[in-house]
Design a protein around this motif. Structure first.
Motif, PDB file in Angstrom:
ATOM      1  N   UNK A 206       1.237  -0.814   0.390  1.00  0.00           N
ATOM      2  CA  UNK A 206      -0.485   0.025  -0.022  1.00  0.00           C
ATOM      3  C   UNK A 206       0.499   1.476  -0.333  1.00  0.00           C
ATOM      4  N   UNK A 207       0.713   1.184  -0.861  1.00  0.00           N
ATOM      5  CA  UNK A 207       1.591   3.705  -0.870  1.00  0.00           C
ATOM      6  C   UNK A 207      -0.092   4.208  -0.479  1.00  0.00           C
ATOM      7  N   UNK A 208       0.538   5.299   0.437  1.00  0.00           N
ATOM      8  CA  UNK A 208      -0.606   5.797   1.046  1.00  0.00           C
ATOM      9  C   UNK A 208      -0.287   7.278   1.473  1.00  0.00           C
TER      10      UNK A 208
ATOM     11  N   UNK B 290      -5.189  13.272  -4.425  1.00  0.00           N
ATOM     12  CA  UNK B 290      -5.012  12.387  -3.012  1.00  0.00           C
ATOM     13  C   UNK B 290      -5.796  11.206  -2.970  1.00  0.00           C
ATOM     14  N   UNK B 291      -5.054  10.209  -2.388  1.00  0.00           N
ATOM     15  CA  UNK B 291      -5.191   9.058  -2.060  1.00  0.00           C
ATOM     16  C   UNK B 291      -4.364   7.812  -1.446  1.00  0.00           C
ATOM     17  N   UNK B 292      -4.158   6.451  -1.831  1.00  0.00           N
ATOM     18  CA  UNK B 292      -3.931   5.553  -1.821  1.00  0.00           C
ATOM     19  C   UNK B 292      -4.157   4.831  -2.725  1.00  0.00           C
ATOM     20  N   UNK B 293      -2.666   4.192  -3.176  1.00  0.00           N
ATOM     21  CA  UNK B 293      -2.849   2.804  -4.182  1.00  0.00           C
ATOM     22  C   UNK B 293      -2.356   1.275  -3.224  1.00  0.00           C
ATOM     23  N   UNK B 294      -3.445   0.342  -4.165  1.00  0.00           N
ATOM     24  CA  UNK B 294      -2.063  -0.665  -3.646  1.00  0.00           C
ATOM     25  C   UNK B 294      -2.283  -1.897  -4.902  1.00  0.00           C
TER      26      UNK B 294
ATOM     27  N   UNK C 193      -5.787  -1.130  -6.522  1.00  0.00           N
ATOM     28  CA  UNK C 193      -7.498  -0.460  -6.107  1.00  0.00           C
ATOM     29  C   UNK C 193      -6.807   1.030  -5.836  1.00  0.00           C
ATOM     30  N   UNK C 194      -7.326   2.357  -6.714  1.00  0.00           N
ATOM     31  CA  UNK C 194      -6.677   3.787  -5.661  1.00  0.00           C
ATOM     32  C   UNK C 194      -7.713   3.858  -5.049  1.00  0.00           C
ATOM     33  N   UNK C 195      -8.276   4.602  -3.596  1.00  0.00           N
ATOM     34  CA  UNK C 195      -8.987   5.349  -2.653  1.00  0.00           C
ATOM     35  C   UNK C 195      -8.762   6.332  -1.688  1.00  0.00           C
ATOM     36  N   UNK C 196      -9.710   6.634  -1.702  1.00  0.00           N
ATOM     37  CA  UNK C 196      -9.267   7.486  -0.423  1.00  0.00           C
ATOM     38  C   UNK C 196      -9.400   6.581   1.354  1.00  0.00           C
ATOM     39  N   UNK C 197      -9.764   5.309   1.077  1.00  0.00           N
ATOM     40  CA  UNK C 197     -10.178   3.681   2.225  1.00  0.00           C
ATOM     41  C   UNK C 197      -8.289   3.750   2.384  1.00  0.00           C
TER      42      UNK C 197
ATOM     43  N   UNK D  62       1.902  -3.273 -12.085  1.00  0.00           N
ATOM     44  CA  UNK D  62       2.437  -2.120 -10.867  1.00  0.00           C
ATOM     45  C   UNK D  62       3.985  -1.850 -10.645  1.00  0.00           C
ATOM     46  N   UNK D  63       3.954  -0.430 -12.138  1.00  0.00           N
ATOM     47  CA  UNK D  63       5.750  -0.275 -12.126  1.00  0.00           C
ATOM     48  C   UNK D  63       5.580   1.471 -11.309  1.00  0.00           C
ATOM     49  N   UNK D  64       6.010   1.546 -10.790  1.00  0.00           N
ATOM     50  CA  UNK D  64       5.757   3.079  -9.509  1.00  0.00           C
ATOM     51  C   UNK D  64       7.261   3.749  -9.615  1.00  0.00           C
TER      52      UNK D  64
END
Length: 437
Positions: free
Chosen positions: A5-7, A19-23, A31-35, A370-372
Motif C-alpha cells: 500500500x502506498x499511502x 490524493x489517495x492510496x494506491x494498492x 485499487x486506488x481509493x481514499x480508504x 505495478x511499475x511505480x
C-alpha cells in the motif's frame, strides 16, 4: 490483504493528481481509493508524487561498435535506470541485412538481457536490408518486435529512401513503427580526420532538418507511423512545427534527449569536449533555446544512453572515438527541473502508447503492471554520484529540482530511499506484436 500500500500521496491519473492510496497485489495495481486498506507492506508517500514507472524508448546497453562496447550492460544499465525511475526500456537488436541475421540478433540480445532488473523490449535494426519489406515486418512481429529502426547515414548501415518509403507505406496497415535516425548523408562532410571542435559543423543542423522534412513528407503521404529519434536542433523542431503540425503526434512522433536541452556545441571547443561527443552532436545555444521554446511539440523523451569510459573517448579525432553518453539515471529530474509536471506524459503514457505498451505500462489504473515511482518534487539537489558503470557523467555538478525516492517494478521495490534493494525476480521481455496509433 494487499501486498503493498502506498499511502497519502498525490497519484497521477489521466493528466491530473488525486490524493489517495494506491494498492498492489501480485505485481498489478489493484485499487486506488481514499480508504485505508490493509497491506503486508506500507509506504507513506505524504507530500510526494506517485507516478507511473518511466519508460525510456531509446537505450544502448552492451552496444558494440567497432572495437568499443558501451560500458553499461543490461544489469548495470537497468540498475542505473531504476535510480532514475525507469522501470521499462527499449533497447535495439544489432543491425541486420538478411532474415537469418534477424533471428540471430534477437537471440543474442535476449540472452544478454536476462541480467536486466526491469522489463525491456527491443527495436529491430536494419542496414539496407535485402529482405522484402512485408516479409521483414511479418518476422519482426512474430518475434514481438513491432518497431523497426533504420539509419539514413553511416555507410553500410544506411537504408535507402525507396526501402524507407515501402516500410512507411505498410506501417499503419501492418501495425509497425518505423523508427529513424535522421541525418542527410549527402550533407555530412566526408573528412578523414575530424577534430572535436568540428563535430557539430561536419554533421550540420541542415543535415538533420532536410532529412526530417523528407521523412515527414513520406509519413504524411502514406499516413504512416514514423518515429524520429534524438531530434537535436530546435531549428529542426521549429521547421516541423510550421510545416507539419497536422501530423505531429499522429503520423509522426518526435523524441529528443535531455543533453540537447542542457548543453551546446561551445563545449566542443573546450579541453574535455570529447566527453560530450554523441551523434547527432550538440547544437548552438540559439538552437538549444529554440528546442526549449518548442518543447510542447515533442511527444517523448529518450536518453540515447550509450556511455563509454573517458579514456576511450579521449581521442584526437572524432572518427576514432566511440560516440555516446550516459543519461538514464538523471533524465526525469533534469527535464522536470526545466518543465515541471508537463514532462510526465512524455516519460510514461506517450511512450507506452506510441510503442505498443499501453495500458499495461505508462499508467496507474487498476490492471496495469505495478511499475511505480515515488517522486519528491520539492527536493533541490546537485548531481554528484551516479550508478552507471562509466567513470563519469556529463551531468555532474548540475543543480536539479525533484528526485526519485522509490522505484517499484512489477510490485517489487528495487530502489528505496536512494538504495538499490534488487530482487531475485529479473525483468521480462515485453512482446509487441502490433502497434496502432
Amino acid at each position: 490483504m494487499f501486498d503493498l500500500g502506498i499511502l497519502n500521496g498525490e497519484i497521477y491519473i489521466n493528466n491530473e493528481f488525486i490524493e489517495g492510496n494506491l494498492y498492489v497485489k501480485n505485481g498489478k495495481i489493484c485499487d486506488i481509493t481514499t480508504s485505508y486498506l490493509e497491506s503486508k507492506k506500507e509506504i507513506n508517500a505524504s507530500g510526494k508524487f506517485i507516478l507511473p514507472g518511466f519508460i525510456d524508448p531509446h537505450v544502448h546497453f552492451e552496444l558494440t561498435v567497432g572495437k568499443y562496447t558501451s560500458v553499461d550492460n543490461f544489469k548495470t544499465g537497468s540498475i542505473s535506470a531504476a535510480y532514475g525511475g525507469i522501470t521499462s526500456y527499449i533497447d535495439f537488436l544489432d543491425p541486420i541485412t538478411t532474415m537469418e541475421e534477424l533471428k540471430k540478433a534477437f537471440e543474442t540480445r535476449m540472452n544478454l538481457a536476462q541480467k536486466s532488473h526491469t522489463d525491456f523490449a527491443f527495436h529491430a535494426t536494419i542496414a539496407n536490408p535485402t529482405i522484402e519489406p512485408h516479409k521483414l515486418i511479418k518476422k519482426c512481429k512474430e518475434l514481438g518486435v513491432a518497431s523497426i529502426k533504420l539509419f539514413t547515414t553511416y555507410g553500410q548501415r544506411m537504408t535507402k529512401d525507396k526501402y524507407i518509403s515501402e516500410l512507411l507505406s505498410l506501417s499503419s496497415e501492418e501495425g509497425i513503427v518505423v523508427t529513424v535516425h535522421a541525418e542527410n548523408d549527402e550533407l555530412i562532410e566526408n573528412k578523414e580526420k575530424i577534430k572535436m571542435k568540428e563535430h557539430s559543423s561536419i554533421r550540420s543542423t541542415l543535415s538533420e532538418t532536410t532529412e526530417v522534412i523528407k521523412l515527414a513528407e513520406m509519413a504524411e503521404y502514406y499516413e504512416g507511423q514514423l518515429y524520429i529519434v534524438h531530434l537535436s536542433s530546435g531549428y529542426s523542431l521549429d521547421v516541423l512545427k510550421k510545416k507539419f503540425s497536422d501530423i505531429i503526434g499522429k503520423n509522426m512522433v518526435l523524441e529528443s534527449c535531455p543533453h540537447y536541452f542542457y548543453f551546446d556545441d561551445s563545449l566542443y571547443e573546450k579541453k574535455h569536449g570529447y566527453l560530450f561527443s554523441m551523434t547527432p552532436p550538440l547544437r548552438s545555444e540559439k538552437e538549444k533555446d529554440l528546442l526549449v521554446e518548442n518543447f510542447d511539440y515533442l511527444q517523448t523523451i529518450g536518453t540515447d544512453h550509450c556511455p563509454f569510459n573517458s579514456k576511450d573517448k579521449n581521442k584526437r579525432y572524432t572518427n576514432i572515438m566511440p560516440m555516446g553518453i550516459g543519461g538514464v539515471e538523471f533524465s526525469f529530474s533534469l527535464m522536470f527541473t526545466l518543465f515541471g509536471e508537463k514532462v510526465i506524459d512524455k516519460f510514461t503514457s506517450n511512450v507506452a502508447k506510441y510503442y505498443g505498451l499501453y495500458p499495461r505500462k505508462g499508467n496507474l489504473l487498476p490492471g496495469a503492471d505495478a511499475d511505480i515511482v515515488i517522486f519528491d518534487p520539492e527536493v533541490d539537489w546537485i548531481i554528484e554520484k551516479h550508478h552507471s558503470a562509466a567513470d563519469y557523467t556529463v551531468y555532474k555538478g548540475l543543480p536539479v529540482k525533484g528526485k526519485v525516492i522509490t522505484t517499484i517494478s512489477n510490485g517489487k521495490i528495487i530502489i528505496n530511499n536512494g538504495k538499490f534493494i534488487g530482487s531475485r525476480k529479473k525483468g521480462r521481455f515485453l512482446r509487441r506484436e502490433e502497434i496502432r496509433w
